[in-house]
Design an enzyme around this catalytic site. Structure first.
Site, PDB file in Angstrom:
ATOM      1  N   HIS A 226      -2.247  -5.412   1.593  1.00  0.00           N
ATOM      2  CA  HIS A 226      -3.555  -6.043   1.414  1.00  0.00           C
ATOM      3  C   HIS A 226      -3.339  -7.543   1.304  1.00  0.00           C
ATOM      4  CE1 HIS A 226      -7.539  -6.894  -0.266  1.00  0.00           C
ATOM      5  NE2 HIS A 226      -6.928  -7.673  -1.144  1.00  0.00           N
TER       6      HIS A 226
ATOM      7  N   GLU B 166      -9.508 -10.218  -7.564  1.00  0.00           N
ATOM      8  CA  GLU B 166      -8.583  -9.105  -7.322  1.00  0.00           C
ATOM      9  C   GLU B 166      -7.348  -9.200  -8.217  1.00  0.00           C
ATOM     10  OE1 GLU B 166     -10.026  -8.568  -2.676  1.00  0.00           O
ATOM     11  OE2 GLU B 166      -8.035  -9.390  -3.079  1.00  0.00           O
TER      12      GLU B 166
ATOM     13  N   LYS C 245       0.820  -1.215   0.000  1.00  0.00           N
ATOM     14  CA  LYS C 245       0.000   0.000   0.000  1.00  0.00           C
ATOM     15  C   LYS C 245       0.859   1.273   0.000  1.00  0.00           C
ATOM     16  CE  LYS C 245      -3.956  -2.269   2.222  1.00  0.00           C
ATOM     17  NZ  LYS C 245      -4.999  -2.116   3.273  1.00  0.00           N
TER      18      LYS C 245
ATOM     19  N   TYR D   9     -12.576  -1.689  -3.783  1.00  0.00           N
ATOM     20  CA  TYR D   9     -13.070  -1.812  -2.407  1.00  0.00           C
ATOM     21  C   TYR D   9     -14.590  -1.684  -2.319  1.00  0.00           C
ATOM     22  CZ  TYR D   9      -8.358  -1.843  -0.418  1.00  0.00           C
ATOM     23  OH  TYR D   9      -7.081  -2.195  -0.063  1.00  0.00           O
TER      24      TYR D   9
ATOM     25  N   ASN E  37      -1.990   0.290   6.560  1.00  0.00           N
ATOM     26  CA  ASN E  37      -1.482  -0.939   7.182  1.00  0.00           C
ATOM     27  C   ASN E  37      -0.612  -1.783   6.244  1.00  0.00           C
ATOM     28  OD1 ASN E  37      -3.537  -1.838   5.588  1.00  0.00           O
ATOM     29  ND2 ASN E  37      -4.719  -2.839   7.199  1.00  0.00           N
TER      30      ASN E  37
END
Ligand code: UDP
Ligand code: MG
Length: 139
Positions: free
Chosen positions: A117, A128, A11, A51, A114
């Site tokens: 993913h 995905e 990320k 998302y 965070n």
């Protein structure tokens, strides 16, 4: 995509902090092999679509804004029991709850930023992965 595959994104906090190499090393050391990988950036519409399952959650707007704030690295990975094994390697969503030695415990900044993913099912891993890569891009 076979069920021994999962999908990850490193990320924007991970790319900004220069942690992508270290995180990829951890992933390979844990026994995963890379099947496809690209450094790219999400548009707002792409992040909203990726998302969309979270569109009713209170953090959706913040998540989309965050995920478009910088580059990401999209990766398809292979290992036996890849989805569960990768979720174990990355740790809990909130780094405060992530087990010691997990990628989120060591690299995540917050519950939103965070670091990584990880797909939550074989079905979502396939969806995905295909969001970023065509079939012929998977090695
Ligand atoms: N997220 C957030 N606030 C929350 C929960 C999640 O900002 O309270 C973000 C976080 O970046 C997380 C992503 O939304 O990784 C997707 O949430 P999910 O519950 O699917 O967590 P994950 O599967 O990534 O552990
Ligand atoms: Mg999830």
């Amino acid at each position: 995509m076979a069920t021994n595959r999962t999908f990850t994104m490193l990320k924007p906090d991970a790319t900004a902090a220069g942690n992508t190499g270290k995180i990829i090393d951890r992933i390979i050391e844990a026994g995963f092999s890379i099947k496809a990988m690209k450094w790219t950036q999400l548009s707002k519409a792409e992040a909203e679509s990726f998302y969309s399952v979270h569109s009713e959650r209170p953090f959706y707007g913040e998540l989309v804004e965050y995920m478009t704030s910088g580059p990401i690295v999209a990766i398809i990975l292979e290992k036996d029991d890849a989805v569960a094994s990768f979720r174990e390697l990355i740790g809990a969503t909130n780094p405060a709850d992530a087990a010691p030695g997990t990628i989120r415990a060591d690299f995540a900044e917050s519950i939103s930023a965070n670091a990584v993913h990880g797909s939550d099912s074989d079905e979502n891993a396939a969806i995905e992965g295909r969001f970023y890569f065509s079939e012929r891009e998977e090695a």
